[in-house]
Design an enzyme around this catalytic site. Sequence first.
Site, PDB file in Angstrom:
ATOM      1  CG  ASP A  51     -31.642  -1.138  29.052  1.00  0.00           C
ATOM      2  OD1 ASP A  51     -31.091  -2.190  29.412  1.00  0.00           O
ATOM      3  OD2 ASP A  51     -31.070  -0.027  29.046  1.00  0.00           O
ATOM      4  CE1 TYR A  93      -3.512  -0.002   6.014  1.00  0.00           C
ATOM      5  CE2 TYR A  93      -2.287   0.405   8.038  1.00  0.00           C
ATOM      6  CZ  TYR A  93      -2.393  -0.199   6.798  1.00  0.00           C
ATOM      7  OH  TYR A  93      -1.385  -0.996   6.356  1.00  0.00           O
ATOM      8  N   GLY A 138       3.918  -2.167  -3.577  1.00  0.00           N
ATOM      9  CA  GLY A 138       3.136  -3.103  -4.396  1.00  0.00           C
ATOM     10  C   GLY A 138       2.166  -2.298  -5.261  1.00  0.00           C
ATOM     11  CG  ASP A 139       0.663  -4.000  -8.915  1.00  0.00           C
ATOM     12  OD1 ASP A 139       0.200  -4.579  -7.914  1.00  0.00           O
ATOM     13  OD2 ASP A 139       0.814  -4.553 -10.015  1.00  0.00           O
ATOM     14  CG  ASP A 140      -1.271  -3.259  -2.879  1.00  0.00           C
ATOM     15  OD1 ASP A 140      -0.111  -2.986  -3.222  1.00  0.00           O
ATOM     16  OD2 ASP A 140      -1.623  -3.329  -1.681  1.00  0.00           O
ATOM     17  CE1 TYR A 146       3.682   4.993   2.228  1.00  0.00           C
ATOM     18  CE2 TYR A 146       5.909   4.737   1.396  1.00  0.00           C
ATOM     19  CZ  TYR A 146       4.685   4.193   1.719  1.00  0.00           C
ATOM     20  OH  TYR A 146       4.454   2.853   1.538  1.00  0.00           O
ATOM     21  CD  GLN A 188      -2.743   0.463  -0.010  1.00  0.00           C
ATOM     22  OE1 GLN A 188      -1.687   0.537   0.594  1.00  0.00           O
ATOM     23  NE2 GLN A 188      -3.069  -0.592  -0.725  1.00  0.00           N
TER      24      GLN A 188
HETATM   25  C1  SPV Z   1     -26.631   1.213  27.032  1.00  0.00           C
HETATM   26  O1  SPV Z   1     -26.245   1.468  25.877  1.00  0.00           O
HETATM   27  O2  SPV Z   1     -27.336   0.243  27.286  1.00  0.00           O
HETATM   28  C2  SPV Z   1     -26.227   2.063  28.145  1.00  0.00           C
HETATM   29  C3  SPV Z   1     -25.874   3.476  27.894  1.00  0.00           C
HETATM   30  O3  SPV Z   1     -26.252   1.608  29.255  1.00  0.00           O
HETATM   31  S1  SPV Z   1     -27.295   4.409  28.195  1.00  0.00           S
HETATM   32  O4  SPV Z   1     -28.363   3.900  27.359  1.00  0.00           O
HETATM   33  O5  SPV Z   1     -26.983   5.803  27.867  1.00  0.00           O
HETATM   34  O6  SPV Z   1     -27.637   4.269  29.601  1.00  0.00           O
HETATM   35 MG    MG Z   2     -27.198  -0.227  29.446  1.00  0.00          MG
END
Ligand code: SPV
Ligand code: MG
Length: 435
Positions: free
Chosen positions: A207, A46, A93-95, A78, A101
Site C-alpha cells: 500500500d 432497509y 401485499g401478501d409478500d 407499524y 417482513q
Molecule cells: C485504507 O483502508 O487503505 C486506509 C485506512 O487508508 S488505514 O489502512 O487504516 O490507513
Molecule cells: Mg489507504
Amino acid sequence: MEKEKTVYMCFSTSMIHGGHIRIIREAATYGRLIAGILTDEVVASYRQYPLVSFEERKALIAGIKGVAEVVPQDELSYRKAIETYHPDIVVHGDDWLTGFQRKLRDEVEALLAAYGGKIVDLPFSKEQEYAELEGRARAALSLPDRRRGRLRKLLHMGKLVTAMEAHDGLTGLVVENTIVHEGAGARQFDAMWISSLCDSTAKGKPDIELVDMTSRFRTIDDITEVTTKPIIFDGDTGGLTEHFVYTVRSLEKLGVSAVIIEDKKGLKKNSLFGTEVRQTQATIEEFSAKIRAGKKAQKSPDFMIIARIESLILEKGMEDALARARAFVAAGADGIMIHSRKKDPAEIFAFVEQFRAEDARTPLVVVPTSFDAVREEEFHARGVNIVIYANQLMRAEVPAMQRTAETILQHHRALEADASLMPFKDIIRLIPGEI
Ligand code: SPV
Ligand code: MG
C-alpha cells in the site's frame, strides 16, 4: 349507521404501477384509507436509497383515487401508526407472509388483536412487466449522477453513515446486499469504502501508491457496474496537486461521492505502521493548497473532498491535529477524517470533542480498525458522522482461503474442506442478472 372503518397501508415505492392502483382500490373498499409513507431515512435503512424524495412519493400516493389521507411513517414498525390512527384494518401485499417482513406482520397482528383490528393480505403483484419497471428504476440509482449526491443526502439526514470496504465486484455485492433484521427493523451498510490498502492487497501489492489511478479506477468501475450504494474513495495523498485535480474530475465522472486524501507526502506507507516506518507529513500550507486546487477543479456540487489528518498516527499531538483540521476546513475541505492506531479511543474522542466545540457542522470521519470496541451509537452521540470499516472483508477472506488451501494439501483431496465452503449455486445468487 355503522361508523366508517379506518384502513391503514404503508408505502415505500418511488413509482406507481397498475399493481399499486389495484391494491389501493381494493383497500379503499374497506373504509377510509390512510396511507403511511415511509420516510427517506427508513427506506434507505432497509433497501436502496429512494429514487424520489419523501415529498414526491407523498404527492404520488396522495393523488391516487381512494386515498383519504397521507401521513409519514418514520420507522419500519407499524407500532406508532397503529397507536396513532387505531386502524380497524391494515392492508399489505401478501409478500410479507414470508421472509424478513414476517416479523413486521406478527407485530402488526399482535397490536391489532389488542382491540379487535385485523390484517388483510392482498395478493402481491408478481407481473413480469412491473418487476421490470422496478428493476429499471433500481438501475437508475446506479448511474453516476444519481449515485454521486447520495452521500451528501445521507449526511444531510443526520444519521450516522456506515461504510464497508469493497475491493472488487464481488465484495461490492456483499456490501450492497448484506442486511440483518433487528426486531421489526433492518440494518445494512450505507456506503462503500474503496481502501488503498485492500485494493493494493487484492493485487498482491504493498500500500504505497504503487497501484496507479488507472487500475484504481478499474476497481471502481467493477464495483459500480454491479452496485448502487455511494462510494468513498481512498485517494491516499492525492499525489501531486497537478495530478489530483484530474483525479477529482475522473472520480466525479465515475459517480464517486467523496475522496479522502491524507496529509502525507513522499513515499506514503500505510498508517497502521505508524512511526515504525518513515513517513512525512505535508505542511499545512502544502496540503491546504491541494485541497483548494481540488475544490476548484470539482465540477459537480455533490462531490466531497475530505481531508485526513495523520498527526495522531505520526505522534505530532492533538494541537497539531486541531490546527490542521481548522486550516483544511478553511481551505474548503468538505469533511475531516481523524485517524489513530491506538486501541484506546481516548485520543479520537478528545479530538472529536474539541473539534465539535469549534465546528458543529463539518462532517467527521473515523476508521475504527484499532479502536474497534466503540459502538456506532457512541461515535454518533459524540459527533462523528461517518464510520468506515476499512479492511474487515479482506481480513476475512485471506484466512479462509489459506485454511482451505492447507486442508486440501493435508488431505490430498477436497472433501475435508468442503463442509466450510459455500456451494457455488449460493454464490451465484449474489450476482445480479442486470441492475
Ligand atoms: C485504507 O483502508 O487503505 C486506509 C485506512 O487508508 S488505514 O489502512 O487504516 O490507513
Ligand atoms: Mg489507504
